[in-house]
Design an enzyme around this catalytic site. Sequence first.
Site, PDB file in Angstrom:
ATOM      1  CE  LYS A 178      -1.522   2.997   2.609  1.00 19.09           C
ATOM      2  NZ  LYS A 178      -1.573   4.245   1.761  1.00 19.09           N
ATOM      3  CD  GLU A 254      13.249   0.259   9.381  1.00 15.91           C
ATOM      4  OE1 GLU A 254      13.711   1.402   9.680  1.00 15.91           O
ATOM      5  OE2 GLU A 254      13.496  -0.859   9.401  1.00 15.91           O
ATOM      6  CB  CYS A 287      13.458   9.060   7.891  1.00 13.90           C
ATOM      7  SG  CYS A 287      14.573   7.633   6.897  1.00 13.90           S
ATOM      8  CD  GLU A 385      10.928  12.841  10.969  1.00 11.33           C
ATOM      9  OE1 GLU A 385       9.613  12.493  11.158  1.00 11.33           O
ATOM     10  OE2 GLU A 385      11.739  12.209  10.345  1.00 11.33           O
TER      11      GLU A 385
HETATM   12  P1  NAD Z   1       2.815   8.670   7.397  1.00  9.32           P
HETATM   13  O1  NAD Z   1       3.099   8.009   8.411  1.00  9.32           O
HETATM   14  O2  NAD Z   1       1.795   9.872   7.336  1.00  9.32           O
HETATM   15  O3  NAD Z   1       2.325   7.647   6.318  1.00  9.32           O
HETATM   16  C1  NAD Z   1       2.899   6.621   5.933  1.00  9.32           C
HETATM   17  C2  NAD Z   1       2.073   5.619   5.320  1.00  9.32           C
HETATM   18  O4  NAD Z   1       1.052   5.175   6.329  1.00  9.32           O
HETATM   19  C3  NAD Z   1       1.013   6.013   4.287  1.00  9.32           C
HETATM   20  O5  NAD Z   1       1.212   4.914   3.052  1.00  9.32           O
HETATM   21  C4  NAD Z   1      -0.289   6.279   4.868  1.00  9.32           C
HETATM   22  O6  NAD Z   1      -1.419   6.117   3.745  1.00  9.32           O
HETATM   23  C5  NAD Z   1      -0.322   5.056   5.769  1.00  9.32           C
HETATM   24  N1  NAD Z   1      -1.028   5.506   6.710  1.00  9.32           N
HETATM   25  C6  NAD Z   1      -1.459   6.674   7.322  1.00  9.32           C
HETATM   26  N2  NAD Z   1      -2.246   6.430   8.464  1.00  9.32           N
HETATM   27  C7  NAD Z   1      -2.135   4.969   8.580  1.00  9.32           C
HETATM   28  C8  NAD Z   1      -2.857   4.144   9.575  1.00  9.32           C
HETATM   29  N3  NAD Z   1      -3.597   4.493  10.710  1.00  9.32           N
HETATM   30  N4  NAD Z   1      -2.528   2.796   9.438  1.00  9.32           N
HETATM   31  C9  NAD Z   1      -2.013   2.223   8.282  1.00  9.32           C
HETATM   32  N5  NAD Z   1      -1.450   3.158   7.470  1.00  9.32           N
HETATM   33  C10 NAD Z   1      -1.429   4.164   7.586  1.00  9.32           C
HETATM   34  O7  NAD Z   1       4.228   9.193   6.841  1.00  9.32           O
HETATM   35  P2  NAD Z   1       4.686  10.288   5.719  1.00  9.32           P
HETATM   36  O8  NAD Z   1       4.170  11.643   5.871  1.00  9.32           O
HETATM   37  O9  NAD Z   1       4.124   9.412   4.213  1.00  9.32           O
HETATM   38  O10 NAD Z   1       6.319   9.906   5.537  1.00  9.32           O
HETATM   39  C11 NAD Z   1       6.994  10.804   6.447  1.00  9.32           C
HETATM   40  C12 NAD Z   1       7.322  10.221   7.586  1.00  9.32           C
HETATM   41  O11 NAD Z   1       8.120   8.753   7.409  1.00  9.32           O
HETATM   42  C13 NAD Z   1       8.380  10.947   8.268  1.00  9.32           C
HETATM   43  O12 NAD Z   1       8.202  10.894   9.559  1.00  9.32           O
HETATM   44  C14 NAD Z   1       9.670  10.226   7.758  1.00  9.32           C
HETATM   45  O13 NAD Z   1      10.852  10.362   9.154  1.00  9.32           O
HETATM   46  C15 NAD Z   1       9.250   8.860   7.865  1.00  9.32           C
HETATM   47  N6  NAD Z   1      10.319   7.842   7.271  1.00  9.32           N
HETATM   48  C16 NAD Z   1      10.821   6.903   7.789  1.00  9.32           C
HETATM   49  C17 NAD Z   1      11.953   6.309   7.181  1.00  9.32           C
HETATM   50  C18 NAD Z   1      12.603   5.113   7.851  1.00  9.32           C
HETATM   51  O14 NAD Z   1      13.091   4.255   7.132  1.00  9.32           O
HETATM   52  N7  NAD Z   1      13.177   5.386   9.284  1.00  9.32           N
HETATM   53  C19 NAD Z   1      12.228   6.397   5.700  1.00  9.32           C
HETATM   54  C20 NAD Z   1      11.346   7.229   5.030  1.00  9.32           C
HETATM   55  C21 NAD Z   1      10.215   8.199   5.737  1.00  9.32           C
END
Ligand code: NAD
Length: 481
Positions: A178, A254, A287, A385
């Site tokens: 997804k 992650e 991230c 962040e």
């Molecule tokens: P997000 O957490 O808003 O969304 C990530 C994914 O989760 C999306 O596909 C979203 O549709 C889905 N999602 C949202 N709510 C959900 C729920 N309740 N249940 C299941 N899925 C759900 O993150 P984002 O804004 O897309 O990305 C940015 C964040 O990702 C930043 O905090 C960044 O640090 C983190 N990030 C971490 C890594 C790592 O490897 N540690 C890598 C890249 C990004």
Amino acid sequence: MTGLLINGAVRDSAGARTFPNINPATEQSIGSAPDADLSDLDAAVAAARRAFDDTDWSRDHDFRAHCLRQLHEGLCAEQERLRDVLVMEAGVPVALTHSIWLDTILDSVLYWADLATSYPYEVQLTARQTLAAVTSTRTVVREPVGVVAAITPWNYPLPLNIFKVAAALAAGCTVVLKPAPDTPWSGTELGRIILERTDIPAGVVNVVTAADPLIGAALVADPRIDMVTFTGSTEVGKRIMAAAADNVTRVCLELGGKSANIVLDDADLPALAADIAGVCAHAGQGCALTTRLLLPRHRYDEGIAVARAAFEQLRCGDPTDPAVVVGPVINARQRDRILRMIDVGKQEARLLVGGGTPESLPVGYYVEPTLFCDVGPDAVIAQQEIFGPVLAIIPYEDDDHAVQIANNSIYGLSAAVHSKDTDRAMGIARRLRTGTVGVNGGVWLAADTPFGGYKQSGLGRELGIDGFAEFLETKSIALPC
Ligand code: NAD
């Protein structure tokens, strides 16, 4: 072709609904993606379950390696199309697609193709008297965990889709991917390539795009899912962990970061200009970027001057321009969030560069590269962040103080240390409570290197043998002898 991939067919969502895919550099729609509903999700999970339970996929290591090599070839053959997708839907500067955003990560699929066959799935323990006084041989068998839900963010969309899907497939799992709603085509294009260019059987990989994050929540809650591998924000990661508890579903998370770049007092500061400005690559949407710069007090002014000059040279602009490395942020919501954090920073620290949106770019979700100094270790902009092109400079007194500041975070994803004395820098690296550390410019991102976070930066590891093992269950079989 940008459809859902469900049970070996690319198709529209059941209700034929779609949502627009917006180019963050133009604010214009570049097309649409299918908006899956719960019935589409049900079909995808059912297909993945069947493919795992009723086919040889999980047991045929050679076939899986063959399919992953085909996937690698397919991705390489479609590299230019994937580059266009990344630039258009994620606003990744085209210059960055020649590195870890695309070109240099494709060969990682071959790492998993090799692991599919070379991993020691069975280990024979020597016959011995067990605790129950029965002498037995024991075979420790590692088997695929089952059906994996892979949920990915928009900032690093294609690599993360590839890392998660390829590693899970190599281990013998089946997958429902997804992707994030802001970057749906990085998922649907991967699904199309799998369908058109590989022998991966129907149902083994399913791709479900949806505008509503609740589709992700429903996927996590589905009892047919054996494991969730999630990359995204810490906030959503916590929700996923709580939801997964109901079925005791395995999670690999992650999450976010607020990593420190520690410049020790003997470092060659002018040589670090590019490293310091690197936090603004892809508009700071990474991230593991080192968004806190820790400078020794007695070289503070010199460090500030280096950082300031480096930031003043940065220009944000059109991601299709090969000279640009700071493109737009993903959407208006993120831009406004970053600007609010910058306003907080203006109250608690000294603004040196940037601090708003570039006047020359009235269209597109741009934020100026922004530099703050005199940031306290507990300041909001040192703790939260921001996920934008913003760097906080924090002074420190001595090495112990630098370590203390670096570790003063709910996160523990990454860090960097710079010193002319490698042993000293390595000693500092070992004291940091983070999952990765780059010493003197060393780069840890590689298919064979475990990546992940301490503390609220996550649970489990991606990449490397550790990341592969996340997708395996362990079974011990005992036989009397
Ligand atoms: P997000 O957490 O808003 O969304 C990530 C994914 O989760 C999306 O596909 C979203 O549709 C889905 N999602 C949202 N709510 C959900 C729920 N309740 N249940 C299941 N899925 C759900 O993150 P984002 O804004 O897309 O990305 C940015 C964040 O990702 C930043 O905090 C960044 O640090 C983190 N990030 C971490 C890594 C790592 O490897 N540690 C890598 C890249 C990004």
